[in-house]
Design a protein around this motif. Sequence first.
Motif, PDB file in Angstrom:
ATOM      1  N   TRP A 192      47.448  35.833  35.697  1.00 21.69           N
ATOM      2  CA  TRP A 192      47.053  36.426  34.420  1.00 21.69           C
ATOM      3  C   TRP A 192      46.312  37.746  34.581  1.00 21.69           C
ATOM      4  CZ3 TRP A 192      41.909  37.309  33.790  1.00 21.69           C
ATOM      5  CH2 TRP A 192      41.043  36.641  34.652  1.00 21.69           C
ATOM      6  N   THR A 193      45.769  38.036  35.767  1.00 22.42           N
ATOM      7  CA  THR A 193      44.923  39.216  35.930  1.00 22.42           C
ATOM      8  C   THR A 193      45.688  40.528  35.786  1.00 22.42           C
ATOM      9  OG1 THR A 193      45.165  39.121  38.335  1.00 22.42           O
ATOM     10  CG2 THR A 193      43.246  38.027  37.374  1.00 22.42           C
ATOM     11  N   GLY A 237      44.646  43.013  32.889  1.00 27.10           N
ATOM     12  CA  GLY A 237      44.121  44.307  33.307  1.00 27.10           C
ATOM     13  C   GLY A 237      44.895  45.475  32.723  1.00 27.10           C
ATOM     14  N   PHE A 269      45.819  33.281  39.602  1.00 26.17           N
ATOM     15  CA  PHE A 269      45.350  34.579  39.114  1.00 26.17           C
ATOM     16  C   PHE A 269      46.486  35.454  38.593  1.00 26.17           C
ATOM     17  CE2 PHE A 269      42.008  33.347  42.114  1.00 26.17           C
ATOM     18  CZ  PHE A 269      40.923  33.410  41.268  1.00 26.17           C
ATOM     19  N   CYS A 325      48.985  38.130  43.251  1.00 30.32           N
ATOM     20  CA  CYS A 325      47.634  37.585  43.152  1.00 30.32           C
ATOM     21  C   CYS A 325      47.566  36.073  43.298  1.00 30.32           C
ATOM     22  CB  CYS A 325      47.030  37.960  41.800  1.00 30.32           C
ATOM     23  SG  CYS A 325      46.995  39.722  41.479  1.00 30.32           S
TER      24      CYS A 325
END
Length: 92
Positions: free
Chosen positions: A34-35, A39, A32, A28
């Motif tokens: 951390w997504t 999630g 990003f 990512c």
Amino acid sequence: MLHDVLGDGAPTSVREDTRLRALGAALCGASFAWTLPAGWLAFTLLLPPPGGTTGQVLHWMAVLPGTAASTGTASALFATGAAAYAAAGPRR
């Protein structure tokens, strides 16, 4: 950490998401990364686990540490993330 607050019988702490950060950065991008951990943690907390080994693998963040399924999943994610990050670096 969640485990430190709740004691020895608590599920693995949120720090386990670090195994997903390198994979998240490779897939990512660094901003990003951390997504993927966020999630997966949301999935773990919001959906009831299916029974058996499948449930332990999908909900490895909430399973007690030291079980074969949670340790194997964490190790596989760590190896995959480290290899992807080493090969490709963070996506830009």
